[in-house]
Design an enzyme around this catalytic site. Structure first.
Site, PDB file in Angstrom:
ATOM      1  CB  CYS A  91      -1.037  -0.188   1.201  1.00 27.21           C
ATOM      2  SG  CYS A  91      -2.413   1.024   1.211  1.00 27.21           S
ATOM      3  CG  ASP A 117      -5.254   2.009   8.057  1.00 25.95           C
ATOM      4  OD1 ASP A 117      -4.601   1.220   7.301  1.00 25.95           O
ATOM      5  OD2 ASP A 117      -5.737   3.036   7.401  1.00 25.95           O
TER       6      ASP A 117
HETATM    7  P1  RI2 Z   1       0.108   6.057   7.046  1.00 18.23           P
HETATM    8  C1  RI2 Z   1      -3.635   3.556   4.371  1.00 18.23           C
HETATM    9  O1  RI2 Z   1      -5.014   3.189   4.452  1.00 18.23           O
HETATM   10  C2  RI2 Z   1      -2.986   2.052   4.476  1.00 18.23           C
HETATM   11  O2  RI2 Z   1      -3.529   0.933   4.833  1.00 18.23           O
HETATM   12  C3  RI2 Z   1      -1.618   2.524   4.860  1.00 18.23           C
HETATM   13  O3  RI2 Z   1      -0.855   1.445   5.413  1.00 18.23           O
HETATM   14  C4  RI2 Z   1      -2.226   3.118   6.332  1.00 18.23           C
HETATM   15  O4  RI2 Z   1      -3.162   3.839   5.795  1.00 18.23           O
HETATM   16  C5  RI2 Z   1      -1.420   3.899   7.204  1.00 18.23           C
HETATM   17  O5  RI2 Z   1      -0.813   5.291   6.357  1.00 18.23           O
HETATM   18  P2  RI2 Z   1      -5.923   3.980   3.267  1.00 18.23           P
HETATM   19  O6  RI2 Z   1      -6.391   5.431   3.598  1.00 18.23           O
HETATM   20  O7  RI2 Z   1      -0.762   6.910   8.058  1.00 18.23           O
HETATM   21  O8  RI2 Z   1      -5.149   4.011   2.089  1.00 18.23           O
HETATM   22  O9  RI2 Z   1       1.276   5.569   7.404  1.00 18.23           O
HETATM   23  O10 RI2 Z   1      -7.256   3.174   3.210  1.00 18.23           O
HETATM   24  O11 RI2 Z   1       0.509   7.036   5.685  1.00 18.23           O
END
Ligand code: RI2
Length: 331
Positions: free
Chosen positions: A133, A202
């Site tokens: 991701c 998350d």
């Molecule tokens: P940071 C994201 O969720 C991903 O799952 C990623 O690993 C997590 O948030 C943490 O992101 P989404 O918003 O806070 O893409 O480290 O569903 O940037």
């Protein structure tokens, strides 16, 4: 009191994932509270408090999984509520809300830098890293290690269905880091070439389980099988106080049209499509969690929760088991 359009736009963009990533969502929510406060034009304290709470509710209802969102909102609202009985003007209340929101944003950005510095110590020269991701916290570690002069290679998964892995690959390439994009289904094959897995989070539960982008638990399983270490980079505001009392983190299920087109769905009404956005990796498959306070084994998540959210946790505990004294006052 009308909710300002900038605030509604932030809420909508969190929902439709134009604003995404647990940390960014949290900072945007804090910023939305700040904007709402600045735009309040009345002068009645009780009305201001209800208005700010209404804005908080709109933001809370955007996405259910990233606990950084309620934690950021709580950070701001709890400061207001704790001082509520000692303030007499809207001006005082506004200054509490606006400075708490700014403080959260500053702390969040500092936490990211610290995670980079702390996590980079665990990256060795010639390491091959796999990430999933698009996590700013995981990227902070990888980029810092590279900037320290370590020769590293990164495999980034595409991350279907929304392909956030492409953002990760572009960011790493723009820094000059050797990055290879792979389909999610190639993880087990590629794992033979990987030294470390680094992902974001998350939500981190009290038992050390990590909720992260769908596919993370499969990656952790493949890493476990191949004896590759798994690191999770997560700010302490991603730890979930509610899980201390056994509450489960809600896994967001998004629209099927993120997986296949609307036309496909119309043409094949008998095909069901599911789109869960997150999964849960048990603590057993995680070697360490890198936080801005230091690196902890996942089993020590409860210690972070006690330290950071002791008072919130006691509130939760009181709610589920009211003390005798409280029981009497409610009679
Ligand atoms: P940071 C994201 O969720 C991903 O799952 C990623 O690993 C997590 O948030 C943490 O992101 P989404 O918003 O806070 O893409 O480290 O569903 O940037």
């Amino acid at each position: 009191m009308n909710i300002p359009k900038e605030v509604l736009e932030i809420a909508e963009n969190i929902k439709n994932m134009k604003i995404r990533g647990a940390g960014r969502i949290a900072r945007s929510a804090a910023n939305a509270l700040k904007i709402a406060s600045e735009k309040y034009s009345g002068n009645a304290l009780e009305e201001y408090i209800s208005y700010i709470k209404a804005v908080a509710n709109i933001l809370l209802n955007t996405r259910p999984t990233a606990v950084s969102l309620p934690n950021a909102i709580n950070f701001v609202i709890s400061r207001l509520m704790r001082k509520k009985n000692y303030i007499s003007s809207v001006e005082e209340a506004r200054s509490i809300v606006e400075s708490a929101a700014s403080e959260f944003i500053t702390r969040s950005k500092e936490a990211l830098k610290l995670i980079g510095a702390i996590g980079a110590r665990r990256i060795e020269n010639n390491d091959t890293i796999l990430t999933h991701c698009n996590s700013s916290a995981a990227l902070s570690v990888i980029i810092k290690a590279y900037e320290e002069g370590k020769d590293i290679r990164v495999f980034a998964t595409e991350t279907r269905p929304k392909f956030q892995g492409i953002i990760t690959a572009k960011t790493l390439a723009s820094k000059g880091i050797d990055v290879t994009l792979i389909p999610d289904s190639a993880v087990r094959l590629i794992m033979k070439k990987v030294d470390k897995v680094i992902v974001g989070a998350d939500a981190v539960a009290a038992n050390g389980a990590v909720v992260n982008k769908i596919g993370t638990s499969q990656i952790a399983l493949a890493a476990h099988e191949a004896r590759v270490r798994v690191f999770v980079a997560a700010e302490t505001y991603k730890f979930s106080p509610a899980t201390v009392t056994g509450e489960l983190v809600v896994i967001e299920e998004r629209e099927p049209n993120e997986v296949v087109s609307k036309t496909f769905l119309e043409e094949h009404p008998k095909i069901k499509v599911r789109n869960p956005a997150f999964d849960v990796t048990p603590a057993d498959y995680i070697d360490a969690i890198i936080t801005e306070k230091g690196i902890i084994p996942p089993q020590a998540a409860i210690l972070i929760l006690k330290e950071e959210y002791g008072w919130v946790i006691s509130d939760y505990l009181l709610k589920i088991s009211p003390s005798e004294e409280e029981g009497e006052t409610t009679k």
